[in-house]
Structure formats: structure tokens, C-alpha cells
Write an enzyme that holds these catalytic residues in place. Structure first.
Site, PDB file in Angstrom:
ATOM      1  N   GLU A  93     -88.575 -16.886  17.425  1.00 34.16           N
ATOM      2  CA  GLU A  93     -89.565 -17.854  16.955  1.00 34.16           C
ATOM      3  C   GLU A  93     -90.349 -18.429  18.130  1.00 34.16           C
ATOM      4  O   GLU A  93     -89.880 -18.473  19.267  1.00 34.16           O
ATOM      5  CB  GLU A  93     -88.876 -18.981  16.178  1.00 34.16           C
ATOM      6  CG  GLU A  93     -88.158 -18.512  14.924  1.00 34.16           C
ATOM      7  CD  GLU A  93     -89.088 -17.819  13.947  1.00 34.16           C
ATOM      8  OE1 GLU A  93     -90.234 -18.292  13.754  1.00 34.16           O
ATOM      9  OE2 GLU A  93     -88.690 -16.791  13.372  1.00 34.16           O
ATOM     10  N   ARG A 108     -98.003 -29.556   7.425  1.00 32.97           N
ATOM     11  CA  ARG A 108     -99.293 -29.318   8.086  1.00 32.97           C
ATOM     12  C   ARG A 108    -100.461 -29.281   7.109  1.00 32.97           C
ATOM     13  O   ARG A 108    -101.620 -29.345   7.521  1.00 32.97           O
ATOM     14  CB  ARG A 108     -99.231 -28.019   8.898  1.00 32.97           C
ATOM     15  CG  ARG A 108     -98.487 -28.185  10.216  1.00 32.97           C
ATOM     16  CD  ARG A 108     -98.517 -26.921  11.027  1.00 32.97           C
ATOM     17  NE  ARG A 108     -97.571 -25.926  10.521  1.00 32.97           N
ATOM     18  CZ  ARG A 108     -97.500 -24.672  10.957  1.00 32.97           C
ATOM     19  NH1 ARG A 108     -98.340 -24.247  11.880  1.00 32.97           N
ATOM     20  NH2 ARG A 108     -96.603 -23.842  10.452  1.00 32.97           N
TER      21      ARG A 108
END
Length: 462
Positions: free
Chosen positions: A154, A15
Site C-alpha cells: 500500500e 474523502r
């Protein structure tokens, strides 16, 4: 017992959209991983183990001074898989094992000490840092039951109800060694990302009725992970404010802290004044009662007490003695040494040269590969011609020399003590002490020349 610290630094950081491993991105003059290492050092670790993968050699070089043990994670298969690579080092540990991530650079040593204390006091199998955030998107959610923390889920695996939980996992843990080693063997990858999640060890502890402790951080910024360039800019702002506050509390005046950039390793003396739009980089050291005016950048340099750096000056890898003045619009390139009380003025460039005590180069000069003595005056437009296209050559200007404006000193050349160099001279040979050196064509005055030239031009125009 001293804890073993395992730092996970194997990822590229997709990212970040970069060819540089995430751990190496710069924050306040340091790679991200160095900030985490500095926090880890505060707990007095028995040893530090660094788990590397992408660009391992570059990361290893960046942390060489910390002397960590290094293990490699050739495939990035999750945090649990990363910790498995450090299994042998963990097995040798005598105390608890802390697991940190290289992308949490705002973490402080004080917080880590509190986590270790809580872990030991509560006799927990695992202690984790959590935080309550307004927007928990992207973080693992901390699921609590009647008896405490049950598991960490998560983002991609969370139900709609779990996604509404605002308590999140910071990814920072302290484990009891035997429990951690046993948990590593039991981790599976039956999840949305097909990875071995270290947080699954929390659910294992809860299932076995072992104690799970949580240190709830009141400072959300401190546990922020850096995953994007936007996160990096936010972390820079937080750290810059921390650094500025520290130095202001220590007696430094900052007229505009928001526009003042001070790297993490910079040291400042009290009663120093920094104007806005100043950048202090690397291992710069600035003494007491200095003034740095707007637009200046100082990198990896040592500045003595009472120095003035005027507007828009650049100083790199240089030493400046007490009482000297530099700028405005001056450039000290690497290897420059400026003596006490010396003055380097407007648009003067100094490169790999020593300027003696009380000497002056006030205007538009270039001084390269030179040794300048005490109380020398260098006039406007003077240059040392130190490069012939093949080699660099030295210039020596002894004490008390006066160099007139627009002179060229063609190296290698020595100007003796107390000599006078006439304006406009081109000096190609050594000048003895107390001598006058003149190098210019005789002045020729032709009276009436201008009028004759004008008349000639008028005739041509007809």
C-alpha cells in the site's frame, strides 16, 4: 462452477466529504454500487454477498432488486476485515470467490469474465486485476520478483523505490475458496493504517509457492476507484461517453455528444435525433424517429415513435403517444398522458392529466387532474382550477370541445361532447354536449370617455 461474488460497500467515504455513504453516490442515474452489481451479474454468480456498514439500510434498499445476501461490518478495519464478515457465505460456496469494491463503477462484466477464465485456466490461488498508470499515487503497488508477483504494498507502507512502481493493484480479486478462508485467519494489521489488508493474501500465496495470476487491464479508466467528487466527475465523463457511443452505433444521431447526458437505464430507438444540452434520465424510453431539441430534460418517461420535443421542455414520469409534439418551454408533470398526434405548446403545463388523440393546447395553459378527449382545442390562457385549498378535483372535457382563450374551468366540472366555451368564461357548472357556455359581464361602451378623462387630469395637474 459458479463463482460467489463478495462486494465491499461498508465505507462512508471520508474523502467524498459527504453525509451520504459512498456506495450511494449517483453516477449516470444509478448509485455506484448498482454499476458494480451489474458487472458482477455478467459472470453468472451462484450468489452475491454485500458487505455493508455505514447507512446499511439505505444501501440495502438501493440494491433490493438484486436480492443479494447482506452481512454487516460494524467496524471498518480494512478490506480483509470486511471479507471476514462474509466468511460463512464464502464457506458455503462451491466455486471461486470474487471480491469487488463498490467504488469501481466503470468495471465491465466482460473484464470480470476474463478474470474468472484466467483464474480457472491458470489454477491460481489468487488472481488480481492490475493496471499500469502514469501517476500511481494512492494505489497499492504490485511488486514482482523472478517468479512473478511477490506482494502488494500500500502507498503508506511503500518504500521510496516501491513508490516508483507504476503497476498498481485495482482491488479486484478472484480467490480459490479454501485458500481465501485460510488467508483470512492469517491477516495481521502491522501496517501504517492499522488495518487488515486483503492484498496481504497475495504475499501469503507467493510465500507458499502457490500461483498468483494477474490480469493486466489495458483500460485504466475501467479499474478507476471513485474516492473523491473529482473522481466521480471523471467517472461520469467516461461512462457518458460509453453510453453515447453505444447508442450512436445503434443508429441514434447526437449532434453534440459531449453535452448530451443519457442515464445508464435509458433506451433509445434508431433514427432518433438528440440535439445538444439534452438530459435523458432514469428509465426513460424513447421510440424511433423522435427529435429532442436543445435544453430539454426527460425523466422516467415513455416516448412513442415520431414524437417531437421542442426546446427547453421538461417531461417527468409521463407517457407520450406516437406523433405527438411537446414544447417549446412545456412542462409535463408526473402522471401526464399525451395522445397520438396531440400538441402541447409554448408554456403549457400538464399535471396528472390525459390529453386525447389529436387535441391541442398550444399556448400558456394549465391542465391539471383533467381528462381531455379527442380533437379538443384548448385556447391560450385556459386553466383548470383543480384545487380549492383543501382538495384536488377532476375536470372532464369530452371529444370535440372548443375552449376559448382565457377560460377558467372550475373543477369538478364536465364539458360535454362538442361544446363551445366562450373566451373569458368562468365555468362552474357542467356544460351539456353541443352547447355554448358564456360567462362574462355585458360590454359597456362609453363614447368620448378617454378625452373627458384626459381633460380632467389636465385640470388636476394645474
Amino acid at each position: 462452477m459458479k463463482p460467489t461474488v463478495v462486494i465491499l460497500a461498508a465505507g462512508l467515504g471520508t474523502r467524498m466529504k459527504s453525509g451520504t455513504a459512498k456506495a450511494l453516490h449517483q453516477l449516470a442515474g444509478r448509485p455506484l454500487v448498482q454499476h458494480v452489481l451489474n458487472a458482477a451479474m455478467a459472470v453468472g454468480p451462484g450468489k452475491i454477498v454485500l458487505v455493508l456498514g455505514h447507512q446499511a439500510d439505505k444501501v440495502r434498499e438501493a440494491v433490493r432488486e438484486y436480492k443479494p445476501e447482506v452481512v454487516l461490518q460494524y467496524e471498518q478495519l480494512g478490506t480483509g476485515h470486511a471479507v471476514r464478515q462474509a466468511r460463512e457465505s464464502i464457506a458455503e460456496a462451491a466455486g471461486p470467490v470474487m471480491v469487488l469494491c463498490a467504488d469501481t463503477p466503470l468495471l465491465t462484466g466482460g473484464t470480470l469474465r476474463k478474470v474468472v477464465e484466467l483464474h480457472q485456466k491458470s489454477r491460481a490461488a489468487v488472481t488480481l486485476i492490475t493496471a499500469r498508470v502514469e501517476n500511481p499515487f494512492g494505489y497499492g503497488r504490485v511488486v514482482r520478483g523472478k517468479s512473478g508477483i511477490v506482494r502488494v504494498v500500500e502507498e503508506k507502507d511503500a518504500t521510496a523505490a516501491q513508490k516508483k512502481i507504476t503497476e498498481v493493484n485495482a482491488g479486484i480479486y478472484c480467490f480459490e475458496k479454501k485458500f481465501l478462508l485460510a488467508s483470512l485467519d492469517g491477516l495481521g494489521k502491522n501496517n501504517a493504517q492499522g488495518e487488515y489488508y486483503l492484498p496481504d493474501a497475495v504475499a501469503r500465496a507467493a510465500k507458499k509457492k502457490l500461483r498468483v495470476s494477474a490480469f493486466v487491464s489495458e483500460n485504466v479508466d475501467e479499474v478507476m476507484g471513485v474516492n473523491t467528487r473529482h473522481d466521480l466527475s471523471r467517472a461520469e465523463a467516461v461512462l457518458r461517453e460509453r453510453v453515447a457511443r453505444k447508442w450512436m452505433l445503434d443508429g441514434v444521431t447526437m449532434l453534440d455528444p459531449v453535452s448530451t447526458f443519457i442515464d445508464d437505464e435509458v433506451i433509445l430507438g434508431r433514427d432518433t435525433v438528440l440535439y445538444g444540452n439534452v438530459r435523458l434520465e432514469g428509465r426513460t424510453r424513447i421510440g424511433e424517429a423522435c427529435t429532442v431539441f436543445p435544453g430539454s430534460r426527460i425523466a422516467d418517461s415513455v416516448i412513442g415513435n415520431g414524437v417531437t420535443v421542442k426546446d427547453c421542455s421538461v417531461i417527468e414520469e409521463s407517457d407520450i403517444a406516437p406523433g405527438a409534439s411537446v414544447g417549446p418551454f412545456a412542462h409535463l408533470r408526473p402522471g401526464s398522458v399525451i395522445g397520438a398526434g396531440a400538441k402541447i405548446g409554448n408554456f403549457v403545463e400538464v399535471k396528472k392529466s390525459t390529453i386525447g388523440e389529436g387535441s391541442k393546447a398550444n399556448h400558456l395553459s394549465y391542465i391539471g387532474d383533467a381528462t381531455v378527449g379527442r380533437n379538443v382545442n384548448i385556447g391560450a390562457g385556459v386553466i383548470t382550477c383543480n384545487y380549492d385549498g383543501f382538495e384536488k378535483y377532476p375536470t372532464v372535457i369530452e371529444d370535440g370541445v372548443f375552449v376559448g382563450s382565457d377560460a377558467q374551468l372550475v373543477a369538478p366540472v364536465t364539458i360535454g361532447k362538442g361544446a363551445l366555451i366562450a373566451a373569458g368564461a368562468t365555468i362552474t357548472r357542467n356544460v351539456p354536449p353541443d352547447a355554448l357556455a358564456i360567462s362574462r359581464a355585458p360590454q359597456d361602451i362609453r363614447e368620448g370617455f378617454v378625452s373627458r378623462r384626459k381633460r380632467l387630469k389636465q385640470k388636476k395637474d394645474k
